[in-house]
Design an enzyme around this catalytic site. Structure first.
Site, PDB file in Angstrom:
ATOM      1  N   HIS A  24       0.856  -1.194   0.000  1.00  0.00           N
ATOM      2  CA  HIS A  24       0.000   0.000   0.000  1.00  0.00           C
ATOM      3  C   HIS A  24       0.892   1.245   0.000  1.00  0.00           C
ATOM      4  O   HIS A  24       1.891   1.283   0.735  1.00  0.00           O
ATOM      5  CB  HIS A  24      -0.899  -0.014   1.238  1.00  0.00           C
ATOM      6  CG  HIS A  24      -1.857   1.134   1.263  1.00  0.00           C
ATOM      7  ND1 HIS A  24      -2.990   1.164   0.466  1.00  0.00           N
ATOM      8  CD2 HIS A  24      -1.849   2.296   1.947  1.00  0.00           C
ATOM      9  CE1 HIS A  24      -3.623   2.302   0.672  1.00  0.00           C
ATOM     10  NE2 HIS A  24      -2.960   3.008   1.574  1.00  0.00           N
TER      11      HIS A  24
ATOM     12  N   ASP B 127      -9.872  -6.959   6.749  1.00  0.00           N
ATOM     13  CA  ASP B 127     -10.162  -5.527   6.661  1.00  0.00           C
ATOM     14  C   ASP B 127      -9.288  -4.851   5.606  1.00  0.00           C
ATOM     15  O   ASP B 127      -8.230  -5.360   5.242  1.00  0.00           O
ATOM     16  CB  ASP B 127      -9.943  -4.865   8.021  1.00  0.00           C
ATOM     17  CG  ASP B 127     -10.907  -5.404   9.061  1.00  0.00           C
ATOM     18  OD1 ASP B 127     -12.090  -5.608   8.715  1.00  0.00           O
ATOM     19  OD2 ASP B 127     -10.467  -5.660  10.197  1.00  0.00           O
TER      20      ASP B 127
ATOM     21  N   GLU C  72       8.417   1.207  -3.418  1.00  0.00           N
ATOM     22  CA  GLU C  72       7.604  -0.014  -3.457  1.00  0.00           C
ATOM     23  C   GLU C  72       8.358  -1.136  -4.156  1.00  0.00           C
ATOM     24  O   GLU C  72       8.356  -2.291  -3.708  1.00  0.00           O
ATOM     25  CB  GLU C  72       6.282   0.236  -4.200  1.00  0.00           C
ATOM     26  CG  GLU C  72       5.322   1.159  -3.479  1.00  0.00           C
ATOM     27  CD  GLU C  72       3.975   1.236  -4.192  1.00  0.00           C
ATOM     28  OE1 GLU C  72       3.489   0.206  -4.682  1.00  0.00           O
ATOM     29  OE2 GLU C  72       3.411   2.341  -4.269  1.00  0.00           O
TER      30      GLU C  72
HETATM   31  C1  GRF Z   1       0.706   0.500  -6.078  1.00  0.00           C
HETATM   32  O1  GRF Z   1       0.882   1.860  -5.771  1.00  0.00           O
HETATM   33  C2  GRF Z   1       0.358  -0.275  -4.855  1.00  0.00           C
HETATM   34  O2  GRF Z   1       0.957   0.225  -3.697  1.00  0.00           O
HETATM   35  C3  GRF Z   1      -1.136  -0.111  -4.778  1.00  0.00           C
HETATM   36  O3  GRF Z   1      -1.574  -0.152  -6.113  1.00  0.00           O
HETATM   37  C4  GRF Z   1      -0.527   0.278  -6.965  1.00  0.00           C
HETATM   38  C5  GRF Z   1      -0.301  -0.812  -7.952  1.00  0.00           C
HETATM   39  O4  GRF Z   1       0.626  -0.424  -8.942  1.00  0.00           O
HETATM   40  N1  GRF Z   1      -1.744  -1.128  -3.956  1.00  0.00           N
HETATM   41  P1  GRF Z   1       1.165  -1.488  -9.958  1.00  0.00           P
HETATM   42  O5  GRF Z   1      -0.037  -2.116 -10.654  1.00  0.00           O
HETATM   43  O6  GRF Z   1       1.973  -2.499  -9.202  1.00  0.00           O
HETATM   44  O7  GRF Z   1       1.999  -0.698 -10.923  1.00  0.00           O
END
Ligand code: GRF
Length: 202
Positions: free
Chosen positions: A104, A138, A169
């Site tokens: 997230h 949740d 990420e």
């Molecule tokens: C990412 O920002 C992730 O954190 C959120 O949705 C987005 C997905 O991006 N849950 P991608 O499809 O991996 O490029």
């Protein structure tokens, strides 16, 4: 891996499995939308990628049970959500207890739900980031495995902030997956706790 869209985290995870940074294989990619660009990316990488449309199932439980059956049939050890825009229901949670991860784009529990980067800017926080957590029933809850902080700059827009978080990420998620796969952790209350390794040589 379960996706709904772009699939850049999927891309980063596939890359990590191939350059040796992550000791795992992506067994299958499932999307709830046939148009999800990530599906094609997975196929191009030689990975099985299928769309399961929720519309083909009687209700949410039937859909989640179908996903669970397919994942089990492929022998997956860990389910990774990456931009999968659906709440995970009981049949899937029960099939993979503490074996479902999500990423997230905020420092949870701040700014759960949609548009986390926009929420962070609107609130005026100076630091936000990304969180990988175990999935429970949740939304964007569940024990936190790893987090990474990203400063908010005065001239940030949703786009510039999202882009800097996304870089984090792509680093954070493969490392968190490795950590979970390596084991030696327990969930104590809300906490994901790494057990101390006991040296048995003496
Ligand atoms: C990412 O920002 C992730 O954190 C959120 O949705 C987005 C997905 O991006 N849950 P991608 O499809 O991996 O490029």
């Amino acid at each position: 891996m379960l996706i709904s869209g772009r699939g850049s985290n999927l891309h980063a995870i596939i890359d990590a499995t191939r350059d040796g940074a992550l000791d795992a294989d992506v067994a299958i990619v499932i999307a709830n939308r046939a148009e999800a660009p990530g599906l094609q990316h997975a196929r191009d990488a030689g990975i099985e990628a299928v769309c399961l449309s929720p519309r083909a199932y009687a209700d949410r439980n039937a859909y989640d049970a179908a996903i669970a059956d397919l994942l089990r049939a492929r022998g997956v050890a860990l389910v990774c959500l990456a931009g999968f825009m659906r709440l995970i229901g009981r049949p899937l949670l029960d099939a993979f207890p503490n074996r479902i991860l999500n990423i997230h784009p905020s420092l949870l529990p701040a700014f759960p739900g949609l548009d986390a980067q926009r929420q962070a800017l609107a609130h005026g926080v100076r630091v936000t980031g990304a969180t990988v957590h175990l999935v429970d029933g949740d939304l964007d809850a569940g024990p936190i495995v790893s987090q990474s902080a990203v400063p908010v700059l005065d001239d940030d827009t949703v786009e510039t902030l999202s882009a800097r978080i996304l870089i984090e990420e792509h680093r954070l998620y493969p490392a968190a997956i490795q950590r979970v796969l390596d084991g030696g952790w327990i969930v104590r209350g809300r906490r994901f706790v790494q057990m101390k390794t006991v040296d048995t040589r003496e």
